[in-house]
Design a protein around this motif. Structure first.
Motif, PDB file in Angstrom:
ATOM      1  N   ASP A 103      34.317  25.725  40.003  1.00 13.93           N
ATOM      2  CA  ASP A 103      34.227  24.915  38.761  1.00 13.93           C
ATOM      3  C   ASP A 103      35.246  24.004  37.965  1.00 13.93           C
ATOM      4  N   ALA A 104      35.133  23.074  38.144  1.00 15.23           N
ATOM      5  CA  ALA A 104      36.766  22.355  37.159  1.00 15.23           C
ATOM      6  C   ALA A 104      37.023  22.368  36.267  1.00 15.23           C
ATOM      7  N   ASN A 105      36.543  23.461  35.035  1.00 11.38           N
ATOM      8  CA  ASN A 105      37.028  23.816  34.392  1.00 11.38           C
ATOM      9  C   ASN A 105      38.217  25.158  34.293  1.00 11.38           C
ATOM     10  N   SER A 106      37.711  25.786  35.324  1.00 12.94           N
ATOM     11  CA  SER A 106      38.616  26.649  35.438  1.00 12.94           C
ATOM     12  C   SER A 106      40.020  27.350  35.496  1.00 12.94           C
ATOM     13  N   LYS A 107      40.743  27.161  34.954  1.00 13.84           N
ATOM     14  CA  LYS A 107      42.550  27.571  34.347  1.00 13.84           C
ATOM     15  C   LYS A 107      42.983  29.017  34.642  1.00 13.84           C
ATOM     16  N   SER A 108      42.046  29.729  34.374  1.00 10.75           N
ATOM     17  CA  SER A 108      42.393  31.585  34.355  1.00 10.75           C
ATOM     18  C   SER A 108      41.809  32.433  35.468  1.00 10.75           C
ATOM     19  N   GLU A 109      42.039  33.444  35.783  1.00 15.30           N
ATOM     20  CA  GLU A 109      40.717  33.789  36.831  1.00 15.30           C
ATOM     21  C   GLU A 109      41.646  35.444  37.081  1.00 15.30           C
ATOM     22  N   ILE A 110      40.617  36.502  36.994  1.00 13.05           N
ATOM     23  CA  ILE A 110      41.122  37.446  37.703  1.00 13.05           C
ATOM     24  C   ILE A 110      39.445  38.302  38.632  1.00 13.05           C
ATOM     25  N   VAL A 111      40.085  38.367  39.924  1.00 21.02           N
ATOM     26  CA  VAL A 111      39.331  39.346  40.257  1.00 21.02           C
ATOM     27  C   VAL A 111      39.489  41.129  40.745  1.00 21.02           C
ATOM     28  N   VAL A 112      39.328  41.822  40.560  1.00 23.30           N
ATOM     29  CA  VAL A 112      38.677  43.406  40.877  1.00 23.30           C
ATOM     30  C   VAL A 112      37.743  43.479  42.429  1.00 23.30           C
ATOM     31  N   PRO A 113      38.607  43.967  43.163  1.00 19.39           N
ATOM     32  CA  PRO A 113      37.566  44.667  44.354  1.00 19.39           C
ATOM     33  C   PRO A 113      36.828  45.698  43.646  1.00 19.39           C
ATOM     34  N   LEU A 114      35.682  46.033  44.053  1.00 17.80           N
ATOM     35  CA  LEU A 114      34.710  47.039  44.120  1.00 17.80           C
ATOM     36  C   LEU A 114      34.596  47.496  45.469  1.00 17.80           C
ATOM     37  N   HIS A 115      34.458  48.752  45.247  1.00 17.57           N
ATOM     38  CA  HIS A 115      34.512  50.340  46.309  1.00 17.57           C
ATOM     39  C   HIS A 115      32.978  51.117  46.648  1.00 17.57           C
TER      40      HIS A 115
END
Ligand code: SME
Length: 156
Positions: A103-115
């Motif tokens: 999405d071209a609107n995205s400027k920052s991001e967080i990604v959390v792994p799930l186990h």
């Protein structure tokens, strides 16, 4: 710049715990968690999960615009979260080598792994339309929320 409305994370964590208690279906749990996160976190434009399948990430339950379906392990922010088995907090996606722009609107991001039982089975991905949206406090709170899901899945 519009100030970010702080999320009441302790309340959100409790709401999520009660929303998913008694439920064991992964897709149902992740769908409801995407919906409540979307309702509760200010200034985001995408929130959802990618699921590990055949050694790649595949789009799972989410809220937001249509997104990329396949993400190889080690690629983009999501694939890096898996290969490093570590939360990725990206203040400016354009400065992240290999960021996958769905999405071209995205400027920052967080990604959390799930186990589940110590193995990564999914990642939580949240995108924001502003840089520096996520702070260390968001990281800690979102990791706790992912842990609530992990606890629930470990019973199933
Ligand atoms: N930006 C992600 C791809 C998924 S979208 O943000 C929904 C990445 O680089 O892995």
């Amino acid at each position: 710049m519009t100030p970010i409305k702080e999320t009441n994370y302790p309340l959100l964590e409790k709401q999520i715990a009660s929303l998913i208690e008694d439920e064991s279906n992964l897709i149902a749990i992740l769908s409801n968690v995407s919906a409540i996160l979307n309702d509760s976190i200010d200034q985001i434009n995408w929130v959802g999960f990618y699921l590990m399948e055949n050694n790649e990430l595949i789009l799972g339950p989410f809220q937001g615009h249509p997104a990329c379906v396949h993400i190889p392990i080690g690629k983009g922010v999501c694939g890096t979260a898996v290969s490093e088995n570590k939360t990725q907090l990206v203040e400016d996606v354009h400065a992240f080598p290999g960021h996958i722009a769905c999405d071209a609107n995205s400027k920052s991001e967080i990604v959390v792994p799930l186990h589940k039982n110590g193995t990564i089975i999914a990642v939580l991905d949240i995108d924001a339309p502003i840089t520096n949206r996520f702070k260390d406090s968001d990281k800690i709170a979102l990791e706790r929320i992912v842990n609530v899901i992990e606890q629930q899945l470990s019973h199933s």
